[in-house]
Design a protein around this motif. Structure first.
Motif, PDB file in Angstrom:
ATOM      1  N   ARG A   1      30.168  -0.857   2.181  1.00 21.00           N
ATOM      2  CA  ARG A   1      30.825  -1.854   3.033  1.00 21.00           C
ATOM      3  C   ARG A   1      32.094  -1.286   3.651  1.00 21.00           C
ATOM      4  NH1 ARG A   1      30.990  -6.471   5.168  1.00 21.00           N
ATOM      5  NH2 ARG A   1      28.861  -6.975   4.557  1.00 21.00           N
ATOM      6  N   ALA A   2      32.862  -0.544   2.873  1.00 18.03           N
ATOM      7  CA  ALA A   2      34.088   0.053   3.412  1.00 18.03           C
ATOM      8  C   ALA A   2      33.782   1.085   4.499  1.00 18.03           C
ATOM      9  CB  ALA A   2      34.891   0.698   2.278  1.00 18.03           C
ATOM     10  N   LYS A   3      32.687   1.800   4.330  1.00 20.12           N
ATOM     11  CA  LYS A   3      32.334   2.867   5.268  1.00 20.12           C
ATOM     12  C   LYS A   3      31.688   2.330   6.547  1.00 20.12           C
ATOM     13  CE  LYS A   3      31.311   7.300   6.249  1.00 20.12           C
ATOM     14  NZ  LYS A   3      32.340   8.339   6.498  1.00 20.12           N
ATOM     15  N   TYR A   4      30.792   1.351   6.397  1.00 25.71           N
ATOM     16  CA  TYR A   4      29.967   0.929   7.535  1.00 25.71           C
ATOM     17  C   TYR A   4      30.119  -0.548   7.923  1.00 25.71           C
ATOM     18  CZ  TYR A   4      27.627   5.362   6.546  1.00 25.71           C
ATOM     19  OH  TYR A   4      27.358   6.682   6.321  1.00 25.71           O
ATOM     20  N   GLY A   5      30.763  -1.342   7.085  1.00 25.07           N
ATOM     21  CA  GLY A   5      30.923  -2.757   7.406  1.00 25.07           C
ATOM     22  C   GLY A   5      29.679  -3.586   7.148  1.00 25.07           C
ATOM     23  N   ILE A   6      28.791  -3.100   6.304  1.00 23.82           N
ATOM     24  CA  ILE A   6      27.554  -3.802   5.948  1.00 23.82           C
ATOM     25  C   ILE A   6      27.351  -3.698   4.447  1.00 23.82           C
ATOM     26  CG2 ILE A   6      26.398  -3.372   8.154  1.00 23.82           C
ATOM     27  CD1 ILE A   6      24.894  -1.049   6.681  1.00 23.82           C
ATOM     28  N   ASP A   7      26.405  -4.471   3.916  1.00 23.40           N
ATOM     29  CA  ASP A   7      26.001  -4.319   2.525  1.00 23.40           C
ATOM     30  C   ASP A   7      24.896  -3.266   2.436  1.00 23.40           C
ATOM     31  OD1 ASP A   7      27.727  -6.236   1.371  1.00 23.40           O
ATOM     32  OD2 ASP A   7      26.410  -7.848   2.057  1.00 23.40           O
ATOM     33  N   ALA A   8      24.766  -2.679   1.259  1.00 22.45           N
ATOM     34  CA  ALA A   8      23.769  -1.615   1.083  1.00 22.45           C
ATOM     35  C   ALA A   8      22.360  -2.104   1.395  1.00 22.45           C
ATOM     36  CB  ALA A   8      23.851  -1.068  -0.341  1.00 22.45           C
ATOM     37  N   ARG A   9      22.066  -3.357   1.067  1.00 28.33           N
ATOM     38  CA  ARG A   9      20.718  -3.884   1.323  1.00 28.33           C
ATOM     39  C   ARG A   9      20.411  -3.935   2.817  1.00 28.33           C
ATOM     40  NH1 ARG A   9      21.514  -8.845   3.285  1.00 28.33           N
ATOM     41  NH2 ARG A   9      23.418  -9.948   2.724  1.00 28.33           N
ATOM     42  N   GLN A  10      21.437  -3.847   3.660  1.00 27.42           N
ATOM     43  CA  GLN A  10      21.253  -3.864   5.109  1.00 27.42           C
ATOM     44  C   GLN A  10      21.177  -2.455   5.699  1.00 27.42           C
ATOM     45  OE1 GLN A  10      24.933  -6.222   5.622  1.00 27.42           O
ATOM     46  NE2 GLN A  10      23.693  -7.718   6.743  1.00 27.42           N
ATOM     47  N   TYR A  11      21.310  -1.431   4.849  1.00 26.59           N
ATOM     48  CA  TYR A  11      21.475  -0.081   5.389  1.00 26.59           C
ATOM     49  C   TYR A  11      20.239   0.398   6.157  1.00 26.59           C
ATOM     50  CZ  TYR A  11      22.891   4.645   6.169  1.00 26.59           C
ATOM     51  OH  TYR A  11      23.224   5.816   6.804  1.00 26.59           O
ATOM     52  N   ALA A  12      19.044   0.094   5.683  1.00 26.83           N
ATOM     53  CA  ALA A  12      17.845   0.556   6.386  1.00 26.83           C
ATOM     54  C   ALA A  12      17.790  -0.023   7.797  1.00 26.83           C
ATOM     55  CB  ALA A  12      16.587   0.187   5.596  1.00 26.83           C
ATOM     56  N   ASP A  13      18.111  -1.302   7.947  1.00 25.49           N
ATOM     57  CA  ASP A  13      18.135  -1.908   9.280  1.00 25.49           C
ATOM     58  C   ASP A  13      19.255  -1.301  10.124  1.00 25.49           C
ATOM     59  OD1 ASP A  13      15.980  -3.539   8.760  1.00 25.49           O
ATOM     60  OD2 ASP A  13      17.198  -5.273   8.203  1.00 25.49           O
ATOM     61  N   PHE A  14      20.379  -1.029   9.502  1.00 24.98           N
ATOM     62  CA  PHE A  14      21.502  -0.393  10.179  1.00 24.98           C
ATOM     63  C   PHE A  14      21.097   0.976  10.729  1.00 24.98           C
ATOM     64  CE2 PHE A  14      25.213   2.482   9.670  1.00 24.98           C
ATOM     65  CZ  PHE A  14      26.125   1.870  10.525  1.00 24.98           C
ATOM     66  N   ALA A  15      20.420   1.778   9.890  1.00 23.50           N
ATOM     67  CA  ALA A  15      19.982   3.110  10.311  1.00 23.50           C
ATOM     68  C   ALA A  15      18.933   3.023  11.414  1.00 23.50           C
ATOM     69  CB  ALA A  15      19.437   3.877   9.113  1.00 23.50           C
ATOM     70  N   THR A  16      18.063   2.018  11.331  1.00 25.53           N
ATOM     71  CA  THR A  16      17.055   1.822  12.374  1.00 25.53           C
ATOM     72  C   THR A  16      17.717   1.552  13.715  1.00 25.53           C
ATOM     73  OG1 THR A  16      15.457   0.957  10.772  1.00 25.53           O
ATOM     74  CG2 THR A  16      15.112   0.384  13.081  1.00 25.53           C
ATOM     75  N   LEU A  17      18.705   0.676  13.722  1.00 24.52           N
ATOM     76  CA  LEU A  17      19.393   0.325  14.966  1.00 24.52           C
ATOM     77  C   LEU A  17      20.199   1.496  15.509  1.00 24.52           C
ATOM     78  CD1 LEU A  17      20.669  -3.189  13.834  1.00 24.52           C
ATOM     79  CD2 LEU A  17      19.047  -2.794  15.705  1.00 24.52           C
ATOM     80  N   ARG A  18      20.938   2.153  14.641  1.00 28.81           N
ATOM     81  CA  ARG A  18      21.817   3.249  15.047  1.00 28.81           C
ATOM     82  C   ARG A  18      21.046   4.498  15.441  1.00 28.81           C
ATOM     83  NH1 ARG A  18      24.306   5.623   9.999  1.00 28.81           N
ATOM     84  NH2 ARG A  18      22.150   6.387   9.943  1.00 28.81           N
ATOM     85  N   GLY A  19      19.933   4.733  14.718  1.00 28.65           N
ATOM     86  CA  GLY A  19      19.169   5.954  14.922  1.00 28.65           C
ATOM     87  C   GLY A  19      19.733   7.098  14.104  1.00 28.65           C
ATOM     88  N   ASP A  20      18.960   8.174  14.026  1.00 24.55           N
ATOM     89  CA  ASP A  20      19.375   9.350  13.260  1.00 24.55           C
ATOM     90  C   ASP A  20      18.661  10.562  13.848  1.00 24.55           C
ATOM     91  OD1 ASP A  20      19.970  11.346  11.452  1.00 24.55           O
ATOM     92  OD2 ASP A  20      19.729  10.068   9.688  1.00 24.55           O
ATOM     93  N   ALA A  21      19.397  11.359  14.609  1.00 29.94           N
ATOM     94  CA  ALA A  21      18.792  12.509  15.285  1.00 29.94           C
ATOM     95  C   ALA A  21      18.193  13.494  14.289  1.00 29.94           C
ATOM     96  CB  ALA A  21      19.837  13.212  16.150  1.00 29.94           C
ATOM     97  N   SER A  22      18.776  13.591  13.088  1.00 29.71           N
ATOM     98  CA  SER A  22      18.280  14.558  12.116  1.00 29.71           C
ATOM     99  C   SER A  22      16.889  14.201  11.621  1.00 29.71           C
ATOM    100  CB  SER A  22      19.250  14.667  10.932  1.00 29.71           C
ATOM    101  OG  SER A  22      19.266  13.475  10.173  1.00 29.71           O
ATOM    102  N   ASP A  23      16.495  12.945  11.754  1.00 33.43           N
ATOM    103  CA  ASP A  23      15.157  12.511  11.361  1.00 33.43           C
ATOM    104  C   ASP A  23      14.271  12.172  12.556  1.00 33.43           C
ATOM    105  OD1 ASP A  23      15.382  12.828   8.631  1.00 33.43           O
ATOM    106  OD2 ASP A  23      16.078  10.784   8.273  1.00 33.43           O
ATOM    107  N   GLY A  24      14.762  12.402  13.758  1.00 38.73           N
ATOM    108  CA  GLY A  24      13.973  12.074  14.944  1.00 38.73           C
ATOM    109  C   GLY A  24      13.860  10.587  15.199  1.00 38.73           C
TER     110      GLY A  24
END
Length: 300
Positions: free
Chosen positions: A172-195
């Motif tokens: 939460r301090a790092k990203y402003g979300i809860d850990a359970r939301q991280y997968a959706d967060f990564a989906t929205l943000r994207g990740d070039a290292s994973d294509g």
């Protein structure tokens, strides 16, 4: 303690100076991995330890959903098995040695056909019935953090010796979300290292704001298609334009938690399973120091 083994041996290969065995083989990744394990066992004294393995680093079912998934790392496509990943030759030669020495020590290695180490970790961490430390340099595994179930990540991006203990407050301090939301967060943000392309025009701040307001991907999609939801025209247009991507990416990003892994023996060995073989391998591959340090750590 669940180890993202490839994350660790890649880090050792690039972070530990080249050290050669008598035959000239570079063994820095093997030595580094053994020392990493010794340090973590010595610091945390786990009752159970598993080296989780990528039996398939780019599962076809993920590629079928999202063809760009890790596509930039492919050296050769293989129709009958996992594609060939871009791995430096001096590291490729060390991977069989790593498997041999882990087997000699009796440290459990678990993989699953058609799945990545992340999925093995997710399955073993879910419902483990005990506190779990996931050791990785991969942010994707933040989605497993669960304070109630006592699952945390030991994040080694800055090195094993400078790792961070990731709990929900850290996320939460790092990203402003809860850990359970991280997968959706990564989906929205994207990740070039994973294509993962992400949603065009949606960065970390917008992704966090959307999840804070609408909780999860289902809520965001519903709001984008509801003219009365109050979602602004900018985010609404971006989410709707990314409909095809968002229909498949969440499944690609989500770590599997229900693989049939059987019932692997996960107890930390207190002494090597095959001490004679440990000695043979240590002498052959210039591993005497790291092997002895790991023996000492296992003995507690």
């Amino acid at each position: 303690m669940l180890l993202d083994t490839a994350s660790m041996y890649f880090r050792a290969f690039f972070g530990v100076p080249e050290i050669k065995a008598e035959d000239g083989t570079n063994v820095n990744a093997v030595r580094g991995l053994l020392d990493f394990i010794a340090r973590l066992v010595g610091d945390y004294h786990p009752t159970d330890l598993v080296c989780c393995w990528d039996d398939d680093w780019r599962p076809q079912w993920r590629v079928d959903l999202l063809p760009s998934y890790k596509a930039h790392r492919v050296v050769a496509e293989v129709s009958t098995g996992p594609d060939v990943e871009e791995v430096p030759d001096p590291l490729e030669l060390q991977i069989p040695i790593i498997r041999e020495i882990l087997t000699a020590f009796g440290i459990t290695v678990v993989g699953a056909p058609g799945y990545e180490a992340d999925d093995v970790i997710g399955t073993l961490a879910t419902g483990a019935g005990m506190p779990v430390d996931v050791v990785t340099g991969d942010r994707d595994l933040f989605q497993l953090v669960d304070d109630e179930a006592e699952v945390r990540v030991l994040y080694i991006a800055r090195g094993v010796g400078r790792h961070e203990r990731v709990d929900n407050a850290w996320v939460r301090a790092k990203y402003g979300i809860d850990a359970r939301q991280y997968a959706d967060f990564a989906t929205l943000r994207g990740d070039a290292s994973d294509g993962l392309p992400g949603v065009a025009g949606v960065g970390e701040k917008t992704a966090a704001t959307l999840l804070e307001r609408y909780r999860d991907m289902a809520g965001i999609l519903a709001a984008a298609h509801d003219p009365d939801s109050g979602m602004g025209p900018g985010p609404r247009g971006k989410i709707k334009a990314a409909a095809d991507y968002l229909s498949v990416a969440p499944k690609v990003v989500a770590v599997a938690r229900d693989i049939d892994l059987g019932a692997p023996a996960t107890a930390l060995p207190r002494t090597p399973a095959d001490p004679d073989q440990v000695l043979v391998l240590a002498q052959r591959w210039n591993l005497e120091g790291p092997a002895q340090r790991l023996v000492t750590a296992l003995q507690g």
